[in-house]
Design an enzyme around this catalytic site. Sequence first.
Site, PDB file in Angstrom:
ATOM      1  N   ASP A  43      -0.182  -6.110  -0.399  1.00 10.58           N
ATOM      2  CA  ASP A  43      -1.327  -6.379  -1.267  1.00 10.58           C
ATOM      3  C   ASP A  43      -0.988  -7.597  -2.117  1.00 10.58           C
ATOM      4  O   ASP A  43       0.034  -7.603  -2.811  1.00 10.58           O
ATOM      5  CB  ASP A  43      -1.622  -5.184  -2.180  1.00 10.58           C
ATOM      6  CG  ASP A  43      -2.042  -3.944  -1.412  1.00 10.58           C
ATOM      7  OD1 ASP A  43      -2.750  -4.082  -0.399  1.00 10.58           O
ATOM      8  OD2 ASP A  43      -1.660  -2.829  -1.823  1.00 10.58           O
TER       9      ASP A  43
ATOM     10  N   CYS B 143       0.833  -1.193   0.000  1.00  4.16           N
ATOM     11  CA  CYS B 143       0.000   0.000   0.000  1.00  4.16           C
ATOM     12  C   CYS B 143       0.873   1.249   0.000  1.00  4.16           C
ATOM     13  O   CYS B 143       1.867   1.340   0.734  1.00  4.16           O
ATOM     14  CB  CYS B 143      -0.914  -0.009   1.224  1.00  4.16           C
ATOM     15  SG  CYS B 143      -1.859   1.514   1.429  1.00  4.16           S
TER      16      CYS B 143
END
Length: 281
Positions: free
Chosen positions: A196, A189
Amino acid sequence: MPTYDNHHALKGLTLGQPTEYHDTYQPALLQAVPRRLNREPLGLYPDSLPFGGADIWTLYELSWLNSKGVPQVAVGEVVLDASSINLIESKSFKLYLNSFNQTKFANWGEVRQILERDLSACAAGKVSVALFRLHEIEGQPVGHFDGYCIDEQDIVIDSYAFDAGYLHNAVGNEIVEEQLVSHLLKSNCLITNQPDWGTVQISYRGPRIQREALLRYLVSFRQHNEFHEQCVERIFSDILRYCQPESLSVYARYTRRGGLDINPWRSNTHFTPGRSRLVRQ
């Protein structure tokens, strides 16, 4: 790498900040991030985008009260057109959805219309919303991406810094039409550095892309900080630049966080994204 990570447009985001949770409807909780922040460094501008596409969100934690005060639950699907001015920041989206929890709405249609209105206003672009009762989607099989998985190559990797240069001179002379898949896409992120996790499908027609080079390139996202949507646009732009396919589609489905998953796709040809969740979703 991104020069926009300290941009003033990101300073006011609730992402990464202590948060107050609201359970009555508050559309002002939604926060936008201008798409131009990562597009301009890639040479992408609204009047000449080399792709179409959308960000497909799945909403797993959506609830409100009906007119008699009885809780309702749904799974939602939001499709945000890639031509929108803004993307929607995911934590603010979660907080916004939480604000429905103790709010009465007349019917499901009203909820859908409100979601479309608020999300379209935040994104400054076209948004469509579908709501599903649980029995409508129970029993749906876990899906998969068609294509050849490039992950099982017997290679050594010792660098995890992002490097688009892996794609330089990474094509042969043979013209092919194929789909390549990797489950090893991982980035972080932009704001919180949280990981992620995604699976990506690359569909193209053009000079054959060397699979080792492509895998090294995708693995180089492992310590790279960008939002999901931005990573997909970077992959599309880098492959288009270095490999020069005649047609190209990039579709990634990411694991959920906070009851949401994000599934962006970008394409310069006719492409219909599958909607089935993948095994990690």
